[in-house]
Design an enzyme around this catalytic site. Structure first.
Site, PDB file in Angstrom:
ATOM      1  N   SER A 125     -24.992 -35.346  45.327  1.00 52.95           N
ATOM      2  CA  SER A 125     -25.057 -36.776  45.626  1.00 52.95           C
ATOM      3  C   SER A 125     -25.900 -37.002  46.864  1.00 52.95           C
ATOM      4  O   SER A 125     -25.949 -36.148  47.766  1.00 52.95           O
ATOM      5  CB  SER A 125     -23.630 -37.280  45.881  1.00 52.95           C
ATOM      6  OG  SER A 125     -23.658 -38.541  46.505  1.00 52.95           O
ATOM      7  N   TYR A 149     -15.084 -36.484  50.504  1.00 52.31           N
ATOM      8  CA  TYR A 149     -15.828 -36.429  49.235  1.00 52.31           C
ATOM      9  C   TYR A 149     -17.208 -35.814  49.472  1.00 52.31           C
ATOM     10  O   TYR A 149     -17.625 -34.865  48.783  1.00 52.31           O
ATOM     11  CB  TYR A 149     -15.964 -37.837  48.628  1.00 52.31           C
ATOM     12  CG  TYR A 149     -17.014 -37.909  47.548  1.00 52.31           C
ATOM     13  CD1 TYR A 149     -16.799 -37.313  46.305  1.00 52.31           C
ATOM     14  CD2 TYR A 149     -18.241 -38.552  47.763  1.00 52.31           C
ATOM     15  CE1 TYR A 149     -17.774 -37.353  45.321  1.00 52.31           C
ATOM     16  CE2 TYR A 149     -19.215 -38.597  46.781  1.00 52.31           C
ATOM     17  CZ  TYR A 149     -18.976 -38.004  45.560  1.00 52.31           C
ATOM     18  OH  TYR A 149     -19.942 -38.042  44.589  1.00 52.31           O
ATOM     19  N   LYS A 153     -19.233 -32.048  48.266  1.00 53.49           N
ATOM     20  CA  LYS A 153     -20.572 -31.866  47.666  1.00 53.49           C
ATOM     21  C   LYS A 153     -21.393 -30.890  48.504  1.00 53.49           C
ATOM     22  O   LYS A 153     -22.085 -30.015  47.970  1.00 53.49           O
ATOM     23  CB  LYS A 153     -21.296 -33.214  47.554  1.00 53.49           C
ATOM     24  CG  LYS A 153     -20.647 -34.204  46.588  1.00 53.49           C
ATOM     25  CD  LYS A 153     -20.685 -33.708  45.161  1.00 53.49           C
ATOM     26  CE  LYS A 153     -20.049 -34.669  44.186  1.00 53.49           C
ATOM     27  NZ  LYS A 153     -19.800 -34.088  42.870  1.00 53.49           N
TER      28      LYS A 153
HETATM   29  P1  NAD Z   1     -16.421 -40.075  36.477  1.00 50.65           P
HETATM   30  O1  NAD Z   1     -15.161 -40.112  37.271  1.00 50.65           O
HETATM   31  O2  NAD Z   1     -16.666 -41.146  35.487  1.00 50.65           O
HETATM   32  O3  NAD Z   1     -16.552 -38.659  35.744  1.00 50.65           O
HETATM   33  C1  NAD Z   1     -16.006 -37.471  36.282  1.00 50.65           C
HETATM   34  C2  NAD Z   1     -15.182 -36.818  35.183  1.00 50.65           C
HETATM   35  O4  NAD Z   1     -14.617 -35.601  35.666  1.00 50.65           O
HETATM   36  C3  NAD Z   1     -14.014 -37.691  34.720  1.00 50.65           C
HETATM   37  O5  NAD Z   1     -14.062 -37.799  33.311  1.00 50.65           O
HETATM   38  C4  NAD Z   1     -12.784 -36.935  35.187  1.00 50.65           C
HETATM   39  O6  NAD Z   1     -11.676 -37.134  34.306  1.00 50.65           O
HETATM   40  C5  NAD Z   1     -13.281 -35.505  35.185  1.00 50.65           C
HETATM   41  N1  NAD Z   1     -12.568 -34.596  36.104  1.00 50.65           N
HETATM   42  C6  NAD Z   1     -12.313 -34.756  37.421  1.00 50.65           C
HETATM   43  N2  NAD Z   1     -11.671 -33.682  37.908  1.00 50.65           N
HETATM   44  C7  NAD Z   1     -11.533 -32.802  36.885  1.00 50.65           C
HETATM   45  C8  NAD Z   1     -10.953 -31.507  36.755  1.00 50.65           C
HETATM   46  N3  NAD Z   1     -10.359 -30.900  37.779  1.00 50.65           N
HETATM   47  N4  NAD Z   1     -10.985 -30.908  35.545  1.00 50.65           N
HETATM   48  C9  NAD Z   1     -11.561 -31.512  34.481  1.00 50.65           C
HETATM   49  N5  NAD Z   1     -12.115 -32.741  34.535  1.00 50.65           N
HETATM   50  C10 NAD Z   1     -12.105 -33.378  35.734  1.00 50.65           C
HETATM   51  O7  NAD Z   1     -17.622 -40.001  37.533  1.00 50.65           O
HETATM   52  P2  NAD Z   1     -19.192 -40.136  37.306  1.00 50.65           P
HETATM   53  O8  NAD Z   1     -19.630 -41.369  37.980  1.00 50.65           O
HETATM   54  O9  NAD Z   1     -19.538 -39.889  35.905  1.00 50.65           O
HETATM   55  O10 NAD Z   1     -19.674 -38.923  38.221  1.00 50.65           O
HETATM   56  C11 NAD Z   1     -19.942 -37.642  37.688  1.00 50.65           C
HETATM   57  C12 NAD Z   1     -20.303 -36.711  38.838  1.00 50.65           C
HETATM   58  O11 NAD Z   1     -21.418 -37.242  39.542  1.00 50.65           O
HETATM   59  C13 NAD Z   1     -19.196 -36.533  39.862  1.00 50.65           C
HETATM   60  O12 NAD Z   1     -19.180 -35.195  40.288  1.00 50.65           O
HETATM   61  C14 NAD Z   1     -19.622 -37.439  41.001  1.00 50.65           C
HETATM   62  O13 NAD Z   1     -19.134 -36.995  42.235  1.00 50.65           O
HETATM   63  C15 NAD Z   1     -21.132 -37.327  40.921  1.00 50.65           C
HETATM   64  N6  NAD Z   1     -21.830 -38.494  41.495  1.00 50.65           N
HETATM   65  C16 NAD Z   1     -21.510 -39.744  41.056  1.00 50.65           C
HETATM   66  C17 NAD Z   1     -22.138 -40.846  41.629  1.00 50.65           C
HETATM   67  C18 NAD Z   1     -21.769 -42.246  41.205  1.00 50.65           C
HETATM   68  O14 NAD Z   1     -22.000 -43.173  41.978  1.00 50.65           O
HETATM   69  N7  NAD Z   1     -21.236 -42.461  40.005  1.00 50.65           N
HETATM   70  C19 NAD Z   1     -23.105 -40.681  42.636  1.00 50.65           C
HETATM   71  C20 NAD Z   1     -23.428 -39.375  43.028  1.00 50.65           C
HETATM   72  C21 NAD Z   1     -22.780 -38.283  42.446  1.00 50.65           C
HETATM   73  N1  UFG Z   2     -21.632 -53.629  48.549  1.00 53.69           N
HETATM   74  C1  UFG Z   2     -21.285 -54.936  48.803  1.00 53.69           C
HETATM   75  N2  UFG Z   2     -20.172 -55.433  48.192  1.00 53.69           N
HETATM   76  C2  UFG Z   2     -19.391 -54.691  47.352  1.00 53.69           C
HETATM   77  C3  UFG Z   2     -19.762 -53.347  47.102  1.00 53.69           C
HETATM   78  C4  UFG Z   2     -20.885 -52.838  47.725  1.00 53.69           C
HETATM   79  O1  UFG Z   2     -21.948 -55.626  49.575  1.00 53.69           O
HETATM   80  O2  UFG Z   2     -18.387 -55.183  46.842  1.00 53.69           O
HETATM   81  C5  UFG Z   2     -22.847 -53.089  49.189  1.00 53.69           C
HETATM   82  C6  UFG Z   2     -22.574 -51.925  50.122  1.00 53.69           C
HETATM   83  O3  UFG Z   2     -22.269 -52.399  51.418  1.00 53.69           O
HETATM   84  C7  UFG Z   2     -23.899 -51.165  50.047  1.00 53.69           C
HETATM   85  C8  UFG Z   2     -24.358 -51.399  48.602  1.00 53.69           C
HETATM   86  O4  UFG Z   2     -23.665 -52.559  48.157  1.00 53.69           O
HETATM   87  O5  UFG Z   2     -24.844 -51.748  50.911  1.00 53.69           O
HETATM   88  C9  UFG Z   2     -24.034 -50.244  47.658  1.00 53.69           C
HETATM   89  O6  UFG Z   2     -22.647 -49.921  47.773  1.00 53.69           O
HETATM   90  P1  UFG Z   2     -21.927 -48.957  46.726  1.00 53.69           P
HETATM   91  O7  UFG Z   2     -20.500 -48.857  47.138  1.00 53.69           O
HETATM   92  O8  UFG Z   2     -22.224 -49.394  45.347  1.00 53.69           O
HETATM   93  O9  UFG Z   2     -22.676 -47.567  46.920  1.00 53.69           O
HETATM   94  P2  UFG Z   2     -22.840 -46.636  48.197  1.00 53.69           P
HETATM   95  O10 UFG Z   2     -24.291 -46.391  48.365  1.00 53.69           O
HETATM   96  O11 UFG Z   2     -22.097 -47.150  49.371  1.00 53.69           O
HETATM   97  O12 UFG Z   2     -22.108 -45.305  47.729  1.00 53.69           O
HETATM   98  C10 UFG Z   2     -22.487 -44.680  46.510  1.00 53.69           C
HETATM   99  C11 UFG Z   2     -21.310 -43.925  45.925  1.00 53.69           C
HETATM  100  C12 UFG Z   2     -20.950 -42.780  46.804  1.00 53.69           C
HETATM  101  C13 UFG Z   2     -22.147 -41.935  47.057  1.00 53.69           C
HETATM  102  C14 UFG Z   2     -23.273 -42.765  47.611  1.00 53.69           C
HETATM  103  C15 UFG Z   2     -24.525 -41.944  47.758  1.00 53.69           C
HETATM  104  O13 UFG Z   2     -20.186 -44.767  45.808  1.00 53.69           O
HETATM  105  O14 UFG Z   2     -19.994 -41.979  46.163  1.00 53.69           O
HETATM  106  O15 UFG Z   2     -23.551 -43.833  46.721  1.00 53.69           O
HETATM  107  O16 UFG Z   2     -24.879 -41.385  46.524  1.00 53.69           O
HETATM  108  F1  UFG Z   2     -21.815 -40.992  47.940  1.00 53.69           F
END
Ligand code: NAD
Ligand code: UFG
Length: 338
Positions: A125, A149, A153
């Site tokens: 991430s 979190y 990573k």
């Molecule tokens: P998500 O929660 O929709 O998907 C993650 C999946 O992993 C879920 O289906 C959950 O049930 C499963 N899971 C969690 N722990 C587990 C375990 N111990 N064993 C088996 N399954 C397990 O999240 P997502 O948004 O699809 O994210 C996928 C990956 O990408 C995650 O590792 C997350 O940290 C990373 N990521 C997500 C974002 C974002 O904003 N969505 C940004 C950067 C990185």
């Molecule tokens: N924001 C608002 N109102 C809301 C939600 C978000 O103004 O209700 C703003 C935040 O302040 C920020 C932007 O929208 O400026 C994006 O916020 P998000 O929460 O959507 O995303 P972030 O960039 O803060 O965080 C996300 C994921 C994290 C990850 C990070 C970097 O949630 O898990 O991106 O990949 F670590």
């Protein structure tokens, strides 16, 4: 045709990636404990593709169960999405986050090693850059995190690097995602957050369907062009395709390689609100509120390494991200449980 194990494949990014893998002709085995997802996503992926997914309800903390998966299937490569991902929750439940994300990954790596499967694509991430030293962020920028979190990573990236250094044969791609949004164009699969969404796009869309009254914009006094936070939003289908590009190039990339997956464009909260309002067809209500603790002003990628190494770049623009997310939200106001 390869057999790909997808951990966390029932989740948001996982389900979109499974769909692309099936369409590309791969066999897909999914393990997921459904902690933050529903198996309905995979049923819909099967319906959309006309192909089947081999689903195993399994927790990565179950080390023996993982070995059985590798015994049962000849896995060529693993895409590892499984993990807990809520930043705020991680500060309240650090042990749960460290145990789930880090121990789960250690189990996976051990099982892969035992089975002789050494190709891994890991969901890292942009959070590993913490408060960015500069934007756009290149992969060489300083790594630092401010919450458990993010620390998971960073630790997992380090574990992968150490492993690839210690043993030959590993091909590990550490994909640093920026801000995934949007949904498959069918509107059948998408993001299904539990409770009140933390992230911007799902929150805006819940305002649009009338589940929330208005959007709080966290701060309009940031050092950005319009004073609101700037991020690099990337369409989840682009992101999914980035994983296929990573798998295809992995044989040429020995060791552990970190790669940003973003568009390279910095988009403000007000830009996003405008694009979402246009997609929905009316001005969505918002108000400015104080800055959210832990937030940063701007975070966006230098996306050139992904282009150079993987031959991949993002195609969808913000308008398409909002249109697709809205289609999903409108058709599924209660996510998969509706
Ligand atoms: P998500 O929660 O929709 O998907 C993650 C999946 O992993 C879920 O289906 C959950 O049930 C499963 N899971 C969690 N722990 C587990 C375990 N111990 N064993 C088996 N399954 C397990 O999240 P997502 O948004 O699809 O994210 C996928 C990956 O990408 C995650 O590792 C997350 O940290 C990373 N990521 C997500 C974002 C974002 O904003 N969505 C940004 C950067 C990185
Ligand atoms: N924001 C608002 N109102 C809301 C939600 C978000 O103004 O209700 C703003 C935040 O302040 C920020 C932007 O929208 O400026 C994006 O916020 P998000 O929460 O959507 O995303 P972030 O960039 O803060 O965080 C996300 C994921 C994290 C990850 C990070 C970097 O949630 O898990 O991106 O990949 F670590």
């Amino acid at each position: 045709m390869s057999t790909i194990l997808v951990t966390g494949g029932a989740g948001y990014i996982g389900s979109h990636t499974v769909l692309e893998l099936l369409n590309a002709g791969h066999r897909v085995v999914v393990v997921d404990n459904l902690d933050n997802s529903s198996a309905e996503s995979l049923r819909r992926v099967e319906a959309l593709t006309g192909k089947t997914v081999e689903f195993h309800l399994l927790d990565l903390l179950d080390r023996g169960g993982l070995d059985l998966i590798f015994k049962r299937h000849r896995i060529d490569a693993v895409i590892h999405f499984a993990g807990l991902k809520a930043v705020g929750e991680s500060t309240q439940q650090p042990l749960r986050y460290y145990h789930n994300n880090i121990t789960g990954t250690l189990h996976l790596l051990e099982a892969m090693k035992a089975a002789g499967c050494k190709t891994l694509v890991f969901s890292s991430s942009a959070t590993v850059y913490g408060d960015p030293e500069r934007v756009p962020l290149t992969e060489g920028c300083a790594l630092r995190t401010t919450n458990p979190y993010g620390a998971t990573k960073l630790w997992i990236e380090g574990i992968c690097r150490d492993l690839a250094k210690a043993e030959s044969g590993w091909h590990i791609l550490l994909l640093r995602y920026f801000n995934p949004v949007g949904a498959h164009e069918s509107g059948r699969i998408g993001e299904d957050p539990q409770g009140i969404p933390n992230n911007l796009m799902p929150f805006i869309m819940q305002v649009a369907v009338g589940k929330r009254e208005f959007l709080n914009i966290w701060g309009n006094d940031w050092a950005t062009p319009d004073g609101t936070g700037v991020r690099d939003y990337i369409h989840v289908v682009d992101l999914a395709k980035g994983h296929l590009a990573a798998l295809a190039k992995a044989p040429e990339l020995p060791g552990a390689t970190a790669i940003n997956l973003g568009t390279g464009n910095g988009i403000s909260v007000l830009d996003m609100w405008r694009a979402a309002s246009a997609a929905v067809g009316r001005e969505l209500p918002y108000r400015f509120a104080p800055r959210r603790p832990g937030d940063i002003a701007a975070c966006y990628a230098d996306a050139s390494l992904a282009k150079n190494l993987l031959g991949w770049s993002a195609h969808y623009n913000v308008a398409q991200m909002c249109t697709d997310h809205w289609r999903w939200q409108q058709a599924n106001p209660n996510g998969y449980s509706g």
